[in-house]
Design a protein around this motif. Structure first.
Motif, PDB file in Angstrom:
ATOM      1  N   VAL A 116       0.860  -1.183   0.000  1.00  0.00           N
ATOM      2  CA  VAL A 116       0.000   0.000   0.000  1.00  0.00           C
ATOM      3  C   VAL A 116       0.892   1.227   0.000  1.00  0.00           C
ATOM      4  CG1 VAL A 116      -1.949  -1.089   1.190  1.00  0.00           C
ATOM      5  CG2 VAL A 116      -0.189   0.057   2.518  1.00  0.00           C
ATOM      6  N   PHE A 117       0.393   2.310  -0.556  1.00  0.00           N
ATOM      7  CA  PHE A 117       1.143   3.563  -0.533  1.00  0.00           C
ATOM      8  C   PHE A 117       1.303   4.029   0.905  1.00  0.00           C
ATOM      9  CE2 PHE A 117      -0.119   5.418  -4.946  1.00  0.00           C
ATOM     10  CZ  PHE A 117       1.010   4.858  -5.515  1.00  0.00           C
ATOM     11  N   ALA A 118       2.502   4.403   1.269  1.00  0.00           N
ATOM     12  CA  ALA A 118       2.729   5.038   2.566  1.00  0.00           C
ATOM     13  C   ALA A 118       2.370   6.517   2.451  1.00  0.00           C
ATOM     14  CB  ALA A 118       4.183   4.883   2.989  1.00  0.00           C
ATOM     15  N   SER A 119       2.442   7.050   1.231  1.00  0.00           N
ATOM     16  CA  SER A 119       2.124   8.446   0.951  1.00  0.00           C
ATOM     17  C   SER A 119       1.723   8.543  -0.510  1.00  0.00           C
ATOM     18  CB  SER A 119       3.355   9.312   1.207  1.00  0.00           C
ATOM     19  OG  SER A 119       3.184  10.599   0.670  1.00  0.00           O
ATOM     20  N   GLU A 120       0.796   9.438  -0.819  1.00  0.00           N
ATOM     21  CA  GLU A 120       0.417   9.644  -2.217  1.00  0.00           C
ATOM     22  C   GLU A 120       1.372  10.597  -2.924  1.00  0.00           C
ATOM     23  OE1 GLU A 120      -3.664  10.408  -3.088  1.00  0.00           O
ATOM     24  OE2 GLU A 120      -4.336   8.722  -1.876  1.00  0.00           O
ATOM     25  N   GLN A 121       2.345  11.118  -2.206  1.00  0.00           N
ATOM     26  CA  GLN A 121       3.352  11.982  -2.808  1.00  0.00           C
ATOM     27  C   GLN A 121       4.307  11.108  -3.607  1.00  0.00           C
ATOM     28  OE1 GLN A 121       5.086  15.280  -0.546  1.00  0.00           O
ATOM     29  NE2 GLN A 121       7.068  14.348  -0.896  1.00  0.00           N
ATOM     30  N   LEU A 122       4.342  11.313  -4.900  1.00  0.00           N
ATOM     31  CA  LEU A 122       5.202  10.512  -5.761  1.00  0.00           C
ATOM     32  C   LEU A 122       6.471  11.287  -6.087  1.00  0.00           C
ATOM     33  CD1 LEU A 122       2.487   9.161  -8.213  1.00  0.00           C
ATOM     34  CD2 LEU A 122       3.424   8.038  -6.192  1.00  0.00           C
ATOM     35  N   GLU A 123       7.604  10.617  -5.929  1.00  0.00           N
ATOM     36  CA  GLU A 123       8.902  11.231  -6.191  1.00  0.00           C
ATOM     37  C   GLU A 123       9.666  10.341  -7.159  1.00  0.00           C
ATOM     38  OE1 GLU A 123      10.869  11.935  -2.444  1.00  0.00           O
ATOM     39  OE2 GLU A 123       8.999  12.628  -1.536  1.00  0.00           O
ATOM     40  N   VAL A 124      10.209  10.958  -8.207  1.00  0.00           N
ATOM     41  CA  VAL A 124      10.900  10.193  -9.233  1.00  0.00           C
ATOM     42  C   VAL A 124      12.315  10.747  -9.396  1.00  0.00           C
ATOM     43  CG1 VAL A 124      10.861   9.473 -11.648  1.00  0.00           C
ATOM     44  CG2 VAL A 124       8.704   9.797 -10.427  1.00  0.00           C
ATOM     45  N   ASN A 125      13.296   9.870  -9.294  1.00  0.00           N
ATOM     46  CA  ASN A 125      14.679  10.262  -9.563  1.00  0.00           C
ATOM     47  C   ASN A 125      14.852  10.429 -11.063  1.00  0.00           C
ATOM     48  OD1 ASN A 125      15.967  10.395  -7.049  1.00  0.00           O
ATOM     49  ND2 ASN A 125      16.080   8.178  -6.939  1.00  0.00           N
ATOM     50  N   CYS A 126      15.368  11.570 -11.461  1.00  0.00           N
ATOM     51  CA  CYS A 126      15.545  11.901 -12.871  1.00  0.00           C
ATOM     52  C   CYS A 126      16.879  12.619 -13.046  1.00  0.00           C
ATOM     53  CB  CYS A 126      14.441  12.851 -13.338  1.00  0.00           C
ATOM     54  SG  CYS A 126      12.768  12.283 -13.118  1.00  0.00           S
ATOM     55  N   LEU A 127      17.140  13.017 -14.257  1.00  0.00           N
ATOM     56  CA  LEU A 127      18.210  13.962 -14.556  1.00  0.00           C
ATOM     57  C   LEU A 127      17.574  15.141 -15.258  1.00  0.00           C
ATOM     58  CD1 LEU A 127      21.126  11.715 -15.871  1.00  0.00           C
ATOM     59  CD2 LEU A 127      21.024  12.938 -13.701  1.00  0.00           C
ATOM     60  N   CYS A 128      17.868  16.361 -14.805  1.00  0.00           N
ATOM     61  CA  CYS A 128      17.326  17.551 -15.454  1.00  0.00           C
ATOM     62  C   CYS A 128      18.027  17.755 -16.804  1.00  0.00           C
ATOM     63  CB  CYS A 128      17.492  18.771 -14.551  1.00  0.00           C
ATOM     64  SG  CYS A 128      19.200  19.336 -14.352  1.00  0.00           S
ATOM     65  N   GLU A 129      17.489  18.670 -17.588  1.00  0.00           N
ATOM     66  CA  GLU A 129      18.057  18.951 -18.915  1.00  0.00           C
ATOM     67  C   GLU A 129      19.536  19.316 -18.844  1.00  0.00           C
ATOM     68  OE1 GLU A 129      16.739  18.921 -22.121  1.00  0.00           O
ATOM     69  OE2 GLU A 129      14.987  17.932 -21.257  1.00  0.00           O
ATOM     70  N   ASP A 130      19.916  20.120 -17.846  1.00  0.00           N
ATOM     71  CA  ASP A 130      21.318  20.547 -17.724  1.00  0.00           C
ATOM     72  C   ASP A 130      22.232  19.377 -17.390  1.00  0.00           C
ATOM     73  OD1 ASP A 130      20.588  23.191 -18.227  1.00  0.00           O
ATOM     74  OD2 ASP A 130      20.317  23.643 -16.098  1.00  0.00           O
ATOM     75  N   CYS A 131      21.801  18.516 -16.464  1.00  0.00           N
ATOM     76  CA  CYS A 131      22.650  17.404 -16.014  1.00  0.00           C
ATOM     77  C   CYS A 131      22.715  16.253 -17.014  1.00  0.00           C
ATOM     78  CB  CYS A 131      22.189  16.903 -14.652  1.00  0.00           C
ATOM     79  SG  CYS A 131      22.483  18.119 -13.337  1.00  0.00           S
ATOM     80  N   LYS A 132      21.680  16.079 -17.796  1.00  0.00           N
ATOM     81  CA  LYS A 132      21.713  14.977 -18.781  1.00  0.00           C
ATOM     82  C   LYS A 132      22.749  15.242 -19.863  1.00  0.00           C
ATOM     83  CE  LYS A 132      18.409  15.955 -22.373  1.00  0.00           C
ATOM     84  NZ  LYS A 132      17.221  15.589 -23.067  1.00  0.00           N
TER      85      LYS A 132
END
Length: 157
Positions: free
Chosen positions: A139-155
């Motif tokens: 079950v979700f512990a929180s409905e806050q979803l967080e996704v690890n990404c790379l921003c345009e500058d870092c990619k």
């Protein structure tokens, strides 16, 4: 953004935040306003200790980390700030100046520079995710979803 636009935007944020706190029975004190402005002025998620340093730089006075944590807790309760679990950092809500409800928030977090973008996702997608999670026995512990990404500058690096 020009200094005049920044000042106008900051004023608008404080007006909306003050009204929201008052509506919720809270008070946006001067220190709380200043911490909120530290966060709204940053594109990156900030730790409490980074906020302490930025506060000292912006306002030429010191504030303890414990005071910052207490203020952040208040700002979270008021829906003005989000705590990012993945990074253990804080950002201001992008919807501070809105007067209407929004879909669920998803946070795109650059794992390199910690730049954060808050986007809205549909309730239907959240429900589908909940179903998939439940089918997997969770079950979700929180409905806050967080996704690890790379921003345009870092990619580009």
């Amino acid at each position: 953004m020009s200094d005049i636009l920044k000042l106008s935007y900051s004023k608008m944020i404080i007006e909306h935040a003050t009204a929201k706190c008052k509506q919720n029975g809270g008070q946006l004190t001067n220190k709380r306003k200043q911490i909120l402005l530290c966060l709204t002025g940053s594109e990156k998620a900030l730790s409490a200790y980074e906020i302490v340093d930025l506060y000292k730089e912006m306002y030429s006075e010191s504030m303890s980390a414990m005071s910052v944590y207490r203020i952040l807790e208040f700002l979270q309760e008021q829906g003005l700030v989000h705590r990012l679990q993945i990074a253990n950092k804080y950002i201001s809500c992008m919807h501070i100046t809105c007067d209407h409800n929004h879909e669920a928030s998803q946070f795109l977090i650059c794992s390199n520079c910690f730049k954060v973008k808050e986007i809205s996702i549909s309730s239907a997608l959240v429900e589908e995710l909940k179903e998939n999670v439940a089918q997997a026995g969770f079950v979700f512990a929180s409905e806050q979803l967080e996704v690890n990404c790379l921003c345009e500058d870092c990619k580009e690096l």
